[in-house]
Design a protein around this motif. Structure first.
Motif, PDB file in Angstrom:
ATOM      1  N   TYR A  65       1.063  -1.182   0.231  1.00  0.00           N
ATOM      2  CA  TYR A  65       0.196   0.166   0.113  1.00  0.00           C
ATOM      3  C   TYR A  65       0.311   1.111  -0.105  1.00  0.00           C
ATOM      4  O   TYR A  65       2.004   1.063   0.246  1.00  0.00           O
ATOM      5  N   LYS A 109      -3.383   6.273   0.066  1.00  0.00           N
ATOM      6  CA  LYS A 109      -3.493   6.580  -1.269  1.00  0.00           C
ATOM      7  C   LYS A 109      -4.177   5.365  -2.610  1.00  0.00           C
ATOM      8  O   LYS A 109      -4.886   5.620  -3.332  1.00  0.00           O
ATOM      9  N   TRP A 110      -3.833   4.011  -2.085  1.00  0.00           N
ATOM     10  CA  TRP A 110      -3.254   2.875  -3.223  1.00  0.00           C
ATOM     11  C   TRP A 110      -3.154   1.534  -2.040  1.00  0.00           C
ATOM     12  O   TRP A 110      -2.472   1.794  -1.452  1.00  0.00           O
ATOM     13  N   ARG A 112      -2.798  -2.034  -3.139  1.00  0.00           N
ATOM     14  CA  ARG A 112      -3.332  -4.323  -3.621  1.00  0.00           C
ATOM     15  C   ARG A 112      -2.991  -5.451  -2.584  1.00  0.00           C
ATOM     16  O   ARG A 112      -2.173  -5.497  -1.594  1.00  0.00           O
ATOM     17  N   GLN A 130      -7.181  -4.809  -5.879  1.00  0.00           N
ATOM     18  CA  GLN A 130      -6.346  -3.693  -6.282  1.00  0.00           C
ATOM     19  C   GLN A 130      -7.035  -2.425  -5.483  1.00  0.00           C
ATOM     20  O   GLN A 130      -8.493  -2.580  -6.571  1.00  0.00           O
ATOM     21  N   THR A 131      -6.572  -1.425  -5.138  1.00  0.00           N
ATOM     22  CA  THR A 131      -7.752  -0.285  -5.301  1.00  0.00           C
ATOM     23  C   THR A 131      -8.341   0.721  -6.469  1.00  0.00           C
ATOM     24  O   THR A 131      -8.907   1.477  -6.627  1.00  0.00           O
ATOM     25  N   GLY A 132      -6.781   0.394  -7.625  1.00  0.00           N
ATOM     26  CA  GLY A 132      -6.643   0.760  -9.165  1.00  0.00           C
ATOM     27  C   GLY A 132      -5.789   0.776  -9.501  1.00  0.00           C
ATOM     28  O   GLY A 132      -4.620   0.525  -9.026  1.00  0.00           O
ATOM     29  N   ALA A 134      -2.223   1.772 -10.365  1.00  0.00           N
ATOM     30  CA  ALA A 134      -0.853   1.609  -9.993  1.00  0.00           C
ATOM     31  C   ALA A 134      -0.514   3.167  -9.739  1.00  0.00           C
ATOM     32  O   ALA A 134      -0.173   3.756 -11.171  1.00  0.00           O
ATOM     33  N   PRO A 135      -0.290   4.027  -8.700  1.00  0.00           N
ATOM     34  CA  PRO A 135       0.095   5.896  -8.831  1.00  0.00           C
ATOM     35  C   PRO A 135       1.825   5.355  -9.902  1.00  0.00           C
ATOM     36  O   PRO A 135       2.378   4.254  -9.836  1.00  0.00           O
TER      37      PRO A 135
END
Length: 152
Positions: A65, A109-110, A112, A130-132, A134-135
């Motif tokens: 994360y 923020k993110w 997985r 995952q939340t979206g 990867a940054p």
């Protein structure tokens, strides 16, 4: 002098929670809130119960994360994950539930998670969430868990 984090568990002797719902997932302030970096938790001996048969299920969890203002406190995470030992849940639901609880507690923020479940009935089930995306620019190492090969 830096103020100590106010946690319910850290530095205290506590009983293991009886269920995930009872578990406290404490967080502490992120000492580097302006920097994007990946935090990894690895739990190679996660256990829960099959909700139908009551038989034990085992998984190797890898949680990555990107923290915002808070970090997940590791003792709290250990107790939270341990609270699943007598909890019934399907692999898919359990893996995603763990991820969502961490995001809710820490405001990541993110995130997985890879849930690498050991075979039952001859079929391994791996669950990824995952939340979206990867940054951009965040270094993410491979999760390092080989696909199940059995004796092959």
């Amino acid at each position: 002098m830096t103020e100590k984090p106010k946690t319910q568990l850290l530095g205290r002797s506590v009983e293991a929670p009886a269920s995930p719902e009872e578990a406290v997932l404490d967080c502490v302030p992120n000492p580097q809130p302006g920097i994007d970096y990946c935090v990894r938790f690895t739990c190679p001996e996660f256990t829960c119960l099959c909700p139908v048969t009551g038989q034990p299920d085992f998984a190797h969890l890898v949680i990555d994360y990107l923290p915002a203002q808070l970090l997940v406190e590791s003792k709290a995470l250990k107790l939270y994950l341990g609270s699943y030992r007598n909890h019934g849940g399907f692999h898919e639901g359990t893996t995603v539930e763990i991820a969502r609880r961490i995001v809710e507690a820490a405001g990541c923020k993110w995130l997985r998670i890879g849930g690498y479940w050991y075979p039952r009935g001859g079929i391994p089930i791996d669950v990824f969430y995952q939340t979206g995306p990867a940054p951009e620019g965040l270094w993410l190492p491979d999760q390092g868990v080989a696909p199940y090969r059995g004796r092959g």
